[in-house]
Scaffold this active site. Structure first.
Site, PDB file in Angstrom:
ATOM      1  N   SER A 188       0.870  -1.148  -0.324  1.00 58.98           N
ATOM      2  CA  SER A 188      -0.015   0.195  -0.157  1.00 58.98           C
ATOM      3  C   SER A 188       0.530   1.190  -0.340  1.00 58.98           C
ATOM      4  CB  SER A 188      -1.018  -0.202   1.327  1.00 58.98           C
ATOM      5  OG  SER A 188      -1.717   1.222   1.239  1.00 58.98           O
ATOM      6  N   TYR A 209      -1.514  -1.649  10.986  1.00 59.22           N
ATOM      7  CA  TYR A 209      -1.570  -2.056   9.600  1.00 59.22           C
ATOM      8  C   TYR A 209      -0.557  -1.505   8.567  1.00 59.22           C
ATOM      9  CZ  TYR A 209      -3.317  -1.784   4.427  1.00 59.22           C
ATOM     10  OH  TYR A 209      -4.141  -1.888   3.099  1.00 59.22           O
ATOM     11  N   LYS A 231       2.107  -4.324   6.535  1.00 57.16           N
ATOM     12  CA  LYS A 231       2.471  -4.209   4.987  1.00 57.16           C
ATOM     13  C   LYS A 231       4.237  -3.855   5.344  1.00 57.16           C
ATOM     14  CE  LYS A 231      -1.168  -4.851   3.502  1.00 57.16           C
ATOM     15  NZ  LYS A 231      -1.717  -5.853   2.792  1.00 57.16           N
TER      16      LYS A 231
HETATM   17  P1  NAD Z   1     -10.894  -7.109   1.304  1.00 58.57           P
HETATM   18  O1  NAD Z   1     -10.892  -7.583   2.959  1.00 58.57           O
HETATM   19  O2  NAD Z   1     -12.281  -6.678   0.424  1.00 58.57           O
HETATM   20  O3  NAD Z   1      -9.873  -8.193   0.833  1.00 58.57           O
HETATM   21  C1  NAD Z   1      -9.105  -9.581   1.679  1.00 58.57           C
HETATM   22  C2  NAD Z   1     -10.036 -10.841   1.607  1.00 58.57           C
HETATM   23  O4  NAD Z   1      -8.539 -11.391   2.582  1.00 58.57           O
HETATM   24  C3  NAD Z   1     -10.873 -10.416   2.571  1.00 58.57           C
HETATM   25  O5  NAD Z   1     -11.892 -11.221   1.672  1.00 58.57           O
HETATM   26  C4  NAD Z   1     -10.723 -11.685   3.316  1.00 58.57           C
HETATM   27  O6  NAD Z   1     -12.063 -12.591   3.836  1.00 58.57           O
HETATM   28  C5  NAD Z   1      -9.124 -11.916   3.034  1.00 58.57           C
HETATM   29  N1  NAD Z   1      -8.653 -12.637   4.792  1.00 58.57           N
HETATM   30  C6  NAD Z   1      -8.259 -11.863   5.482  1.00 58.57           C
HETATM   31  N2  NAD Z   1      -7.423 -12.201   6.422  1.00 58.57           N
HETATM   32  C7  NAD Z   1      -7.930 -13.382   5.885  1.00 58.57           C
HETATM   33  C8  NAD Z   1      -6.915 -15.026   6.213  1.00 58.57           C
HETATM   34  N3  NAD Z   1      -6.745 -15.020   7.353  1.00 58.57           N
HETATM   35  N4  NAD Z   1      -7.062 -16.383   5.558  1.00 58.57           N
HETATM   36  C9  NAD Z   1      -8.410 -16.088   4.935  1.00 58.57           C
HETATM   37  N5  NAD Z   1      -8.648 -14.939   4.161  1.00 58.57           N
HETATM   38  C10 NAD Z   1      -8.252 -13.636   4.858  1.00 58.57           C
HETATM   39  O7  NAD Z   1      -9.183  -5.782   0.650  1.00 58.57           O
HETATM   40  P2  NAD Z   1      -9.182  -6.039  -0.905  1.00 58.57           P
HETATM   41  O8  NAD Z   1      -9.741  -3.754  -0.744  1.00 58.57           O
HETATM   42  O9  NAD Z   1      -9.498  -6.265  -1.284  1.00 58.57           O
HETATM   43  O10 NAD Z   1      -7.998  -5.636  -0.177  1.00 58.57           O
HETATM   44  C11 NAD Z   1      -6.920  -6.508  -0.783  1.00 58.57           C
HETATM   45  C12 NAD Z   1      -5.411  -6.573  -0.146  1.00 58.57           C
HETATM   46  O11 NAD Z   1      -4.725  -5.436  -0.353  1.00 58.57           O
HETATM   47  C13 NAD Z   1      -5.439  -6.234   1.236  1.00 58.57           C
HETATM   48  O12 NAD Z   1      -4.334  -6.698   2.147  1.00 58.57           O
HETATM   49  C14 NAD Z   1      -5.255  -4.333   1.386  1.00 58.57           C
HETATM   50  O13 NAD Z   1      -4.495  -4.193   3.074  1.00 58.57           O
HETATM   51  C15 NAD Z   1      -4.320  -4.417   0.623  1.00 58.57           C
HETATM   52  N6  NAD Z   1      -4.643  -2.864   0.252  1.00 58.57           N
HETATM   53  C16 NAD Z   1      -6.296  -2.640  -0.529  1.00 58.57           C
HETATM   54  C17 NAD Z   1      -6.384  -1.149  -0.156  1.00 58.57           C
HETATM   55  C18 NAD Z   1      -7.646  -0.497  -0.452  1.00 58.57           C
HETATM   56  O14 NAD Z   1      -8.151   0.774  -0.783  1.00 58.57           O
HETATM   57  N7  NAD Z   1      -8.725  -1.648  -0.622  1.00 58.57           N
HETATM   58  C19 NAD Z   1      -5.125   0.059  -0.499  1.00 58.57           C
HETATM   59  C20 NAD Z   1      -4.347  -0.974   0.144  1.00 58.57           C
HETATM   60  C21 NAD Z   1      -3.706  -2.496  -0.086  1.00 58.57           C
HETATM   61  C1  UD1 Z   2      -6.634   5.005   3.782  1.00 63.96           C
HETATM   62  C2  UD1 Z   2      -5.950   4.501   4.817  1.00 63.96           C
HETATM   63  C3  UD1 Z   2      -4.755   4.382   4.196  1.00 63.96           C
HETATM   64  C4  UD1 Z   2      -5.008   3.239   2.761  1.00 63.96           C
HETATM   65  C5  UD1 Z   2      -6.216   3.845   2.309  1.00 63.96           C
HETATM   66  C6  UD1 Z   2      -6.088   3.528   0.808  1.00 63.96           C
HETATM   67  C7  UD1 Z   2      -6.631   6.060   6.849  1.00 63.96           C
HETATM   68  C8  UD1 Z   2      -5.545   6.781   7.672  1.00 63.96           C
HETATM   69  N1  UD1 Z   2      -5.749   5.805   5.585  1.00 63.96           N
HETATM   70  O1  UD1 Z   2      -6.256   6.434   3.081  1.00 63.96           O
HETATM   71  O2  UD1 Z   2      -3.426   3.398   5.081  1.00 63.96           O
HETATM   72  O3  UD1 Z   2      -4.449   2.488   2.220  1.00 63.96           O
HETATM   73  O4  UD1 Z   2      -7.500   4.390   2.674  1.00 63.96           O
HETATM   74  O5  UD1 Z   2      -7.006   2.145   1.062  1.00 63.96           O
HETATM   75  O6  UD1 Z   2      -7.916   5.499   6.885  1.00 63.96           O
HETATM   76  N2  UD1 Z   2     -11.734  11.442   3.577  1.00 63.96           N
HETATM   77  C9  UD1 Z   2     -13.331  12.590   4.374  1.00 63.96           C
HETATM   78  N3  UD1 Z   2     -14.427  12.179   4.534  1.00 63.96           N
HETATM   79  C10 UD1 Z   2     -14.574  10.541   4.648  1.00 63.96           C
HETATM   80  C11 UD1 Z   2     -13.805   9.734   4.406  1.00 63.96           C
HETATM   81  C12 UD1 Z   2     -12.345   9.929   3.891  1.00 63.96           C
HETATM   82  O7  UD1 Z   2     -12.983  13.344   3.877  1.00 63.96           O
HETATM   83  O8  UD1 Z   2     -16.057  10.247   5.348  1.00 63.96           O
HETATM   84  C13 UD1 Z   2     -10.968  11.986   3.001  1.00 63.96           C
HETATM   85  C14 UD1 Z   2      -9.475  11.731   3.850  1.00 63.96           C
HETATM   86  O9  UD1 Z   2      -9.208  12.793   5.063  1.00 63.96           O
HETATM   87  C15 UD1 Z   2      -8.882  12.054   2.818  1.00 63.96           C
HETATM   88  C16 UD1 Z   2      -9.768  11.253   1.153  1.00 63.96           C
HETATM   89  O10 UD1 Z   2     -10.700  11.533   1.753  1.00 63.96           O
HETATM   90  O11 UD1 Z   2      -8.505  13.038   2.755  1.00 63.96           O
HETATM   91  C17 UD1 Z   2      -9.929   9.659   1.111  1.00 63.96           C
HETATM   92  O12 UD1 Z   2      -9.479   8.876   2.199  1.00 63.96           O
HETATM   93  P1  UD1 Z   2      -9.914   7.576   2.352  1.00 63.96           P
HETATM   94  O13 UD1 Z   2     -10.153   7.156   1.718  1.00 63.96           O
HETATM   95  O14 UD1 Z   2      -9.800   6.862   3.780  1.00 63.96           O
HETATM   96  O15 UD1 Z   2      -8.536   7.458   2.072  1.00 63.96           O
HETATM   97  P2  UD1 Z   2      -6.939   7.613   2.598  1.00 63.96           P
HETATM   98  O16 UD1 Z   2      -6.717   8.855   3.932  1.00 63.96           O
HETATM   99  O17 UD1 Z   2      -5.786   8.212   1.237  1.00 63.96           O
END
Ligand code: NAD
Ligand code: UD1
Length: 337
Positions: free
Chosen positions: A125, A149, A153
Site C-alpha cells: 500500500s 496496519y 505491510k
Molecule cells: P478485502 O477485505 O475486500 O479482501 C481481503 C480478503 O482477504 C477478504 O475476502 C478476507 O475475507 C480475506 N482474508 C483476510 N484475512 C484472511 C486470512 N487470514 N485467511 C484467508 N483469507 C483472509 O480487501 P481489499 O480491498 O480487496 O484488499 C486486498 C489487499 O490489498 C489487502 O491486503 C489490503 O490490505 C491491500 N490494500 C487495499 C487497499 C484498499 O484501499 N482496498 C489499499 C492498499 C492495499
Molecule cells: C486510507 C488509509 C490508508 C490506506 C488507503 C487506501 C486511513 C487513515 N488511511 O487512506 O492507510 O492505504 O486508505 O485504502 O484510513 N475523507 C473524508 N471523509 C470521509 C472519508 C475520507 O473527507 O468520510 C477524506 C480523507 O481525509 C482523505 C480522502 O478523503 O483526504 C481519502 O480518504 P480514504 O478513502 O480514507 O483514503 P486515505 O486517507 O488515502
C-alpha cells in the site's frame, strides 16, 4: 495446467483480479476465510467469465490447510491479497492485525517454499510512504508507517526482501496501491465494506444511496487546490490488470521489485464529491469537520516504474470510477451477500 493461487480472492481487489486472470487464460484457485467477503462472489465471477473458480474456505493462519491446497493442486505462483485492512481497527486491536497479516503471510511463504513455488505478487500500500516529503511519490522514497496496519505491510515487504536475498530463485513483486475505487462494469462485483465505511468512496456512495445522512469532509485547511485532502484514486479494474502484468513480470524475472499502482493524478475530496454527484445525479450533502488524525494533505504516484517494467498504465477516468461505483451500489444496495 499450472495454477495461480489467489489468497483473499473473494475480496474487493482479489475478485476483480480473478476475473482479469481468467480472461487472460489463467487457471486460478481462490483461498479465503470469508471474514470480509461472501461466497456469492464466486457465482458473480462465474457470471462474468463463465468459469467458476475452484475455492477453498480456509484461513492462512492454518498451515496444514495451506499444505493441503498445495498438495491437491499444481500451483506455480501466488497473488497474495488476504489480510485485514482497517487502519483505525488496527490501532485499537494491533495484535489481531499482526497475527492475521504476518502469521498468515509467514505460513504462506513457508508452504510455498516446501512446494517449490517461488513467485509471488503481494498487495502492499502507498501507506508505506507515510507522509511523503514531496509528490509524485517514487518507489525509492523513504518508508515509514504510522499505524499497525501499515506496519504489517512494511514488515511483509521486508520479509519478502530477505527471502528473495536468501533464495535467488524466488521472485516477488510488491505492489503499492494508491486508492482503489470503482467496480466491474457489469455491476456484479465491487466493494462491500462492513458497517460504516471509513474510506471516502464507499462513504459517498452510501450517502448518495440515502443510507447515510451526509459526508463529513475531514478538513478544508490543507495546502491543496481547495483545502481538502488530495489522493490518487485508481479504478479497481485497472488495478486488477496491473496484477496480470505484475505476474507476467514475476514469471520472467527473479528478485524483488516494489512498484506503485496509481494513475499519477490527484483529486481532492470536493472534486470527488462533485464527480460522484455528476455520475449518480444525486446531490451529496456535506459538512466540513476537523482533520482526521494521521491524514496527510496530498498523495499521488509516480507511475514511470510500472510503465517501464510492466508496460502498464491506468486507463479509466475519475468519471468512470464514480459511474461504476454507483452502478454497483444501485444493483447491490447491501453489497454482495
Ligand atoms: P478485502 O477485505 O475486500 O479482501 C481481503 C480478503 O482477504 C477478504 O475476502 C478476507 O475475507 C480475506 N482474508 C483476510 N484475512 C484472511 C486470512 N487470514 N485467511 C484467508 N483469507 C483472509 O480487501 P481489499 O480491498 O480487496 O484488499 C486486498 C489487499 O490489498 C489487502 O491486503 C489490503 O490490505 C491491500 N490494500 C487495499 C487497499 C484498499 O484501499 N482496498 C489499499 C492498499 C492495499
Ligand atoms: C486510507 C488509509 C490508508 C490506506 C488507503 C487506501 C486511513 C487513515 N488511511 O487512506 O492507510 O492505504 O486508505 O485504502 O484510513 N475523507 C473524508 N471523509 C470521509 C472519508 C475520507 O473527507 O468520510 C477524506 C480523507 O481525509 C482523505 C480522502 O478523503 O483526504 C481519502 O480518504 P480514504 O478513502 O480514507 O483514503 P486515505 O486517507 O488515502
Amino acid at each position: 495446467m499450472k495454477s495461480v493461487l489467489i489468497t483473499g480472492g473473494t475480496g474487493f481487489i482479489g475478485s476483480h483480479t480473478a476475473v482479469e486472470l481468467i480472461e487472460a487464460g489463467k487457471e486460478i484457485i481462490i483461498v479465503d476465510n470469508l471474514y470480509n467477503s461472501s461466497e456469492e462472489v464466486l457465482n458473480r465471477i462465474e457470471q462474468i467469465t463463465h468459469v467458476l473458480p475452484k475455492f477453498y474456505k480456509e484461513d492462512l493462519c492454518d498451515k496444514e490447510a495451506l499444505r493441503r491446497i498445495f498438495r491437491e493442486n499444481d500451483i506455480d505462483s501466488v497473488i497474495h491479497f488476504a489480510g485485514l485492512k482497517a487502519v483505525g481497527e488496527s490501532v485499537a486491536i494491533p495484535l489481531k492485525y499482526y497475527q492475521n497479516n504476518i502469521t498468515g503471510t509467514l505460513n504462506l511463504l513457508e508452504v510455498m517454499q516446501e512446494f517449490h513455488c517461488k513467485k509471488i505478487v503481494f498487495s502492499s500500500s502507498a501507506t508505506v510512504y507515510g507522509d511523503p516529503a514531496s509528490v509524485p511519490i517514487k518507489e525509492n522514497f523513504p518508508l515509514h508507517t504510522t499505524n499497525p496496519y501499515g506496519t504489517t505491510k512494511l514488515f511483509i515487504e521486508q520479509i519478502l526482501t530477505d527471502l528473495c536475498h536468501s533464495d535467488k530463485e524466488f521472485s516477488a513483486v510488491l505492489l503499492r496501491y494508491f486508492n482503489p475505487i470503482g467496480a466491474h462494469k457489469s455491476g456484479l462485483i465491487g466493494e462491500t465494506p462492513n458497517g460504516i465505511p471509513n474510506n471516502l468512496l464507499p462513504y459517498i456512495a452510501r450517502v448518495a444511496a440515502g443510507k447515510l445522512e451526509r459526508l463529513s469532509v475531514f478538513g478544508d485547511d490543507y495546502d491543496t487546490i481547495d483545502g481538502t485532502g488530495v489522493r490518487d484514486y485508481i479504478h479497481v479494474v485497472d488495478l486488477a490488470k496491473g496484477h496480470v502484468k505484475a505476474l507476467e513480470y514475476a514469471n520472467e524475472h527473479q528478485g524483488i521489485e516494489a512498484v506503485n499502482l496509481g494513475t499519477g493524478n490527484g483529486y481532492s475530496v470536493l472534486q470527488i464529491k462533485d464527480a460522484f454527484e455528476k455520475a449518480s445525479k444525486v446531490k451529496i450533502p456535506y459538512v466540513i469537520t476537523s482533520r482526521r488524525p494521521g491524514d496527510i494533505a496530498t498523495c499521488y504516484a509516480d507511475t514511470e516504474k510500472a510503465k517501464k517494467l510492466f508496460g502498464w498504465e491506468a486507463q479509466y477516468s475519475i468519471e468512470e470510477m464514480c459511474e461504476d461505483s454507483w452502478n454497483f451500489t444501485v444493483k447491490n444496495p447491501d453489497g454482495v451477500q
